[in-house]
Design a protein around this motif. Sequence first.
Motif, PDB file in Angstrom:
ATOM      1  N   VAL A 179      -3.300   4.273  -1.880  1.00  0.00           N
ATOM      2  CA  VAL A 179      -3.774   4.807  -3.154  1.00  0.00           C
ATOM      3  C   VAL A 179      -3.883   3.656  -4.147  1.00  0.00           C
ATOM      4  O   VAL A 179      -2.991   2.830  -4.256  1.00  0.00           O
ATOM      5  N   SER A 180      -5.011   3.581  -4.851  1.00  0.00           N
ATOM      6  CA  SER A 180      -5.201   2.532  -5.847  1.00  0.00           C
ATOM      7  C   SER A 180      -5.417   3.167  -7.211  1.00  0.00           C
ATOM      8  O   SER A 180      -6.561   3.390  -7.632  1.00  0.00           O
ATOM      9  N   PRO A 181      -4.331   3.513  -7.910  1.00  0.00           N
ATOM     10  CA  PRO A 181      -4.486   4.178  -9.206  1.00  0.00           C
ATOM     11  C   PRO A 181      -5.080   3.282 -10.281  1.00  0.00           C
ATOM     12  O   PRO A 181      -5.488   3.763 -11.324  1.00  0.00           O
ATOM     13  N   THR A 182      -5.116   1.958 -10.043  1.00  0.00           N
ATOM     14  CA  THR A 182      -5.622   1.064 -11.076  1.00  0.00           C
ATOM     15  C   THR A 182      -7.141   0.980 -11.095  1.00  0.00           C
ATOM     16  O   THR A 182      -7.729   0.672 -12.125  1.00  0.00           O
ATOM     17  N   ARG A 183      -7.794   1.208  -9.961  1.00  0.00           N
ATOM     18  CA  ARG A 183      -9.259   1.155  -9.916  1.00  0.00           C
ATOM     19  C   ARG A 183      -9.804   2.238  -8.983  1.00  0.00           C
ATOM     20  O   ARG A 183     -10.466   1.951  -7.976  1.00  0.00           O
ATOM     21  N   LEU A 233     -11.519   2.151 -14.670  1.00  0.00           N
ATOM     22  CA  LEU A 233     -10.209   1.637 -15.053  1.00  0.00           C
ATOM     23  C   LEU A 233      -9.520   2.681 -15.928  1.00  0.00           C
ATOM     24  O   LEU A 233      -9.929   2.893 -17.071  1.00  0.00           O
ATOM     25  N   PRO A 234      -8.489   3.364 -15.419  1.00  0.00           N
ATOM     26  CA  PRO A 234      -7.747   4.304 -16.264  1.00  0.00           C
ATOM     27  C   PRO A 234      -6.803   3.542 -17.186  1.00  0.00           C
ATOM     28  O   PRO A 234      -6.089   2.642 -16.747  1.00  0.00           O
ATOM     29  N   ALA A 235      -6.807   3.896 -18.466  1.00  0.00           N
ATOM     30  CA  ALA A 235      -5.902   3.261 -19.426  1.00  0.00           C
ATOM     31  C   ALA A 235      -5.752   4.163 -20.642  1.00  0.00           C
ATOM     32  O   ALA A 235      -6.749   4.679 -21.163  1.00  0.00           O
TER      33      ALA A 235
END
Length: 345
Positions: free
Chosen positions: A176-180, A275-277
């Motif tokens: 899982v790549s929650p950053t991208r 990109l979630p932020a």
Amino acid sequence: MARPTRRAGEGDVDISGRPGADDMRRLFLGPAPAYTRRQVAEAAGIPQDLAARIWRALGFATFADDAVAFTEADLEALHRIRDLLDAEMLDERAVIRMARALGRTTARLAQWQAEIMVDALIEPGARAGEDALRQVMDTVSRLLPDFEQTLVHVWRSQLAATASRLVSLAEPGEDVSPTRPRLAVGFADLVAFTRVSRELDELALADLVEGFESRASDVIAAHDGRLVKTLGDEVLFTAADPRTAALIALDLLDELKRDAEGPDVRVGLAYGPVLPAMGDVFGTTVNLAARLTAIARPGTILADSELAAGLAGAPGVDLVKLRRRPARGLGVVEPYVLRRSSRES
């Protein structure tokens, strides 16, 4: 269902006279403040500058050094933060970010809920007299325990939904790549909103915006999408895959077209890494969806080539390729018009 225990003093407010700010504070926070900002930080074992940064991140004003403004509940909260830091579960940067997320979200929630309560209990345009204020406080004091328990339940449910979406984004055998993550991103906006807003009075304009946002959020939630944010005349949403985003967009047009007198809606869709932020999403995919919305005709949906490719062979949708055209800041794009298929799915 067991009722939550009230804090000492919560709801036990004398409102025989005209309710004031102190009455409101006691209603929500219980006993009066007992500490200055220096005292509460020292009692919690947290450095003064860190405590000040936490309060600012939560959105609260900075009090004078000698102002008695902090309660036992504030001290308890700082104790919890110190325990997290001591256990090295979170560092100071993460604590401040968490505080800022909590402060911004709950400030908007509190403002929104207060507006709903006032609107429900006080006639529009009426002065908030002594009797009306007393009624608001009495109603809030009775609802507060249930509101608090419901808030925690909904927050936990939203955390579960978010975690489930993150896990579902990974293909079998992948990390899982929650950053991208790769997501479908959609913008929907009201066409000619500026002109329409000039033709409406304040109450009618508020009704238009709230109606648009509430109907859009219902459609997005029904398809397990995520409403990222609303901007008055525009909503930004994400979905895990192109087909879900397409169904959301199609249903948005159908739902919002039910009001023949209202303004038209247009939607732009794109698929790719984001990109979630800060609870938002950023990146080229988001910018592309916004650009497609800007060039879409009223009542239409435009999709980028990546989302169109993900819909190849999908039942219930038709795609019509348009000529390539420039999109500000993104070069040349190849948009597709997305329509509901007239064929049997």
